[in-house]
Design an enzyme around this catalytic site. Structure first.
Site, PDB file in Angstrom:
ATOM      1  N   PRO A  11     -14.988  21.840 -35.203  1.00  0.00           N
ATOM      2  CA  PRO A  11     -16.100  22.654 -35.667  1.00  0.00           C
ATOM      3  C   PRO A  11     -17.389  21.878 -35.899  1.00  0.00           C
ATOM      4  CG  PRO A  11     -14.460  22.378 -37.387  1.00  0.00           C
ATOM      5  CD  PRO A  11     -13.843  21.878 -36.121  1.00  0.00           C
ATOM      6  N   ASN A  12     -18.466  22.515 -35.537  1.00  0.00           N
ATOM      7  CA  ASN A  12     -19.841  22.044 -35.738  1.00  0.00           C
ATOM      8  C   ASN A  12     -20.256  20.922 -34.791  1.00  0.00           C
ATOM      9  OD1 ASN A  12     -20.470  23.802 -38.008  1.00  0.00           O
ATOM     10  ND2 ASN A  12     -18.970  22.590 -39.140  1.00  0.00           N
ATOM     11  N   ARG A  19     -27.586  18.225 -35.738  1.00  0.00           N
ATOM     12  CA  ARG A  19     -26.810  18.254 -36.979  1.00  0.00           C
ATOM     13  C   ARG A  19     -26.874  16.886 -37.664  1.00  0.00           C
ATOM     14  NH1 ARG A  19     -20.255  17.873 -37.352  1.00  0.00           N
ATOM     15  NH2 ARG A  19     -20.109  18.173 -39.610  1.00  0.00           N
ATOM     16  N   TYR A  24     -24.830  11.550 -37.674  1.00  0.00           N
ATOM     17  CA  TYR A  24     -24.115  11.707 -36.396  1.00  0.00           C
ATOM     18  C   TYR A  24     -24.919  11.250 -35.181  1.00  0.00           C
ATOM     19  CZ  TYR A  24     -20.970  14.405 -39.324  1.00  0.00           C
ATOM     20  OH  TYR A  24     -20.104  14.787 -40.316  1.00  0.00           O
ATOM     21  N   ASN A  74     -11.489  14.703 -31.759  1.00  0.00           N
ATOM     22  CA  ASN A  74     -12.351  14.691 -32.935  1.00  0.00           C
ATOM     23  C   ASN A  74     -12.215  16.071 -33.555  1.00  0.00           C
ATOM     24  OD1 ASN A  74     -14.220  14.605 -34.926  1.00  0.00           O
ATOM     25  ND2 ASN A  74     -15.900  13.802 -33.670  1.00  0.00           N
ATOM     26  N   ALA A  77     -14.067  18.582 -39.366  1.00  0.00           N
ATOM     27  CA  ALA A  77     -13.606  18.853 -40.737  1.00  0.00           C
ATOM     28  C   ALA A  77     -12.121  19.212 -40.794  1.00  0.00           C
ATOM     29  CB  ALA A  77     -14.442  19.967 -41.356  1.00  0.00           C
ATOM     30  N   HIS A  80      -9.340  16.793 -42.060  1.00  0.00           N
ATOM     31  CA  HIS A  80      -9.036  16.590 -43.476  1.00  0.00           C
ATOM     32  C   HIS A  80      -8.255  17.741 -44.094  1.00  0.00           C
ATOM     33  CE1 HIS A  80     -12.040  13.600 -42.625  1.00  0.00           C
ATOM     34  NE2 HIS A  80     -12.981  14.502 -42.452  1.00  0.00           N
ATOM     35  N   ASP A  87       0.893  19.472 -36.743  1.00  0.00           N
ATOM     36  CA  ASP A  87       2.156  20.038 -36.237  1.00  0.00           C
ATOM     37  C   ASP A  87       2.100  20.232 -34.722  1.00  0.00           C
ATOM     38  OD1 ASP A  87       3.356  20.101 -38.694  1.00  0.00           O
ATOM     39  OD2 ASP A  87       3.239  22.282 -38.953  1.00  0.00           O
ATOM     40  N   GLU A  98      -7.451   9.567 -32.290  1.00  0.00           N
ATOM     41  CA  GLU A  98      -8.346  10.278 -33.209  1.00  0.00           C
ATOM     42  C   GLU A  98      -9.692   9.553 -33.211  1.00  0.00           C
ATOM     43  OE1 GLU A  98      -6.764  10.335 -37.195  1.00  0.00           O
ATOM     44  OE2 GLU A  98      -8.661  11.013 -38.069  1.00  0.00           O
ATOM     45  N   HIS A 100     -13.826   9.650 -34.667  1.00  0.00           N
ATOM     46  CA  HIS A 100     -14.925  10.194 -35.477  1.00  0.00           C
ATOM     47  C   HIS A 100     -16.189   9.424 -35.166  1.00  0.00           C
ATOM     48  CE1 HIS A 100     -12.052  12.508 -37.731  1.00  0.00           C
ATOM     49  NE2 HIS A 100     -11.312  11.414 -37.808  1.00  0.00           N
ATOM     50  N   LEU A 101     -17.278  10.137 -35.026  1.00  0.00           N
ATOM     51  CA  LEU A 101     -18.564   9.488 -34.780  1.00  0.00           C
ATOM     52  C   LEU A 101     -18.971   8.622 -35.957  1.00  0.00           C
ATOM     53  CD1 LEU A 101     -20.121  12.743 -33.419  1.00  0.00           C
ATOM     54  CD2 LEU A 101     -19.981  10.656 -32.055  1.00  0.00           C
ATOM     55  N   SER A 102     -18.828   9.185 -37.147  1.00  0.00           N
ATOM     56  CA  SER A 102     -19.241   8.469 -38.362  1.00  0.00           C
ATOM     57  C   SER A 102     -18.072   7.662 -38.923  1.00  0.00           C
ATOM     58  CB  SER A 102     -19.726   9.473 -39.410  1.00  0.00           C
ATOM     59  OG  SER A 102     -18.655  10.315 -39.816  1.00  0.00           O
ATOM     60  N   ARG A 107     -17.856   7.339 -46.427  1.00  0.00           N
ATOM     61  CA  ARG A 107     -18.428   8.612 -46.867  1.00  0.00           C
ATOM     62  C   ARG A 107     -17.640   9.180 -48.054  1.00  0.00           C
ATOM     63  NH1 ARG A 107     -19.378  12.280 -41.810  1.00  0.00           N
ATOM     64  NH2 ARG A 107     -20.662  13.390 -43.356  1.00  0.00           N
ATOM     65  N   ARG A 111     -13.141  12.757 -47.189  1.00  0.00           N
ATOM     66  CA  ARG A 111     -13.053  12.426 -45.764  1.00  0.00           C
ATOM     67  C   ARG A 111     -12.121  11.234 -45.506  1.00  0.00           C
ATOM     68  NH1 ARG A 111     -17.252  15.576 -43.562  1.00  0.00           N
ATOM     69  NH2 ARG A 111     -18.936  15.829 -45.065  1.00  0.00           N
TER      70      ARG A 111
HETATM   71  C1  DQA Z   1     -16.539  13.803 -38.054  1.00  0.00           C
HETATM   72  C2  DQA Z   1     -16.292  13.421 -39.518  1.00  0.00           C
HETATM   73  C3  DQA Z   1     -15.762  14.609 -40.319  1.00  0.00           C
HETATM   74  O1  DQA Z   1     -15.534  14.231 -41.662  1.00  0.00           O
HETATM   75  C4  DQA Z   1     -16.765  15.743 -40.289  1.00  0.00           C
HETATM   76  O2  DQA Z   1     -16.250  16.875 -40.968  1.00  0.00           O
HETATM   77  C5  DQA Z   1     -17.218  16.085 -38.928  1.00  0.00           C
HETATM   78  C6  DQA Z   1     -17.445  15.033 -37.946  1.00  0.00           C
HETATM   79  C7  DQA Z   1     -17.196  12.665 -37.262  1.00  0.00           C
HETATM   80  O3  DQA Z   1     -17.181  12.732 -36.036  1.00  0.00           O
HETATM   81  O4  DQA Z   1     -17.755  11.730 -37.855  1.00  0.00           O
HETATM   82  O5  DQA Z   1     -17.506  17.247 -38.636  1.00  0.00           O
HETATM   83  O6  DQA Z   1     -15.289  14.086 -37.453  1.00  0.00           O
END
Ligand code: DQA
Length: 147
Positions: A11-12, A19, A24, A74, A77, A80, A87, A98, A100-102, A107, A111
């Site tokens: 999501p997002n 964003r 990011y 990725n 959210a 978490h 599953d 896995e 994550h950009l950040s 943080r 997270r």
């Molecule tokens: C994220 C980190 C997550 O905590 C966050 O909810 C995201 C992006 C990242 O790519 O850094 O939406 O997965």
């Protein structure tokens, strides 16, 4: 199928570029896809690149990745919160990296926990868009293990 890598985004992440750019970066999801496509081409792998804002749809995407070389995930959210995604990974027996950009560990505390990490082959975070390329390199060259 074993020559396909699935890159799945939660999501997002469709809003990348606008964003929270201070967190990011300025790359868009289309930029991420282009980087993934270039990495897959270098390795002679096909790419399936998808994004969804819906948890159940991400579960379906994971199920549809059955038999592939592996998944770069990725989950945003849902990382978490989602037992369902963890599953699905176990159910389908996928190799998942896995991403994550950040740097989620630099943080907020919420997270720091991931439902994905225990079922992932590896985790890359904090390297921005490069993390996706590194994950594809790992899936291509060492079955998901960094050698
Ligand atoms: C994220 C980190 C997550 O905590 C966050 O909810 C995201 C992006 C990242 O790519 O850094 O939406 O997965």
């Amino acid at each position: 199928m074993p020559d396909t890598v699935h890159v799945l985004n939660g999501p997002n992440l469709n809003l990348l570029g606008t964003r929270e750019p201070e967190v990011y970066g300025h790359a868009t999801l289309a930029d991420v896809e282009a980087a993934c496509r270039a990495a897959c081409e270098r390795h002679g792998l096909d790419l399936v690149f998808r994004q969804s804002n819906h948890e159940g749809e991400l579960v379906t995407f994971l199920q549809e990745a059955r038999g592939s070389r592996g998944v770069v995930l990725n989950a945003a959210a849902y990382t978490h919160t989602s037992v369902a995604l963890a599953d699905a990974i176990k159910a389908v027996g996928l190799i998942v990296v896995e991403v994550h950009l950040s740097n989620v560990f630099a943080r907020e505390a919420f997270r720091h926990h991931s439902f994905i990490s225990p079922v992932a082959r590896g985790v890359i975070c904090g390297l921005g868009i490069d993390g996706y390329r590194l994950a594809i390199d790992a899936l291509a060259t060492a079955g998901g293990k960094i050698s």
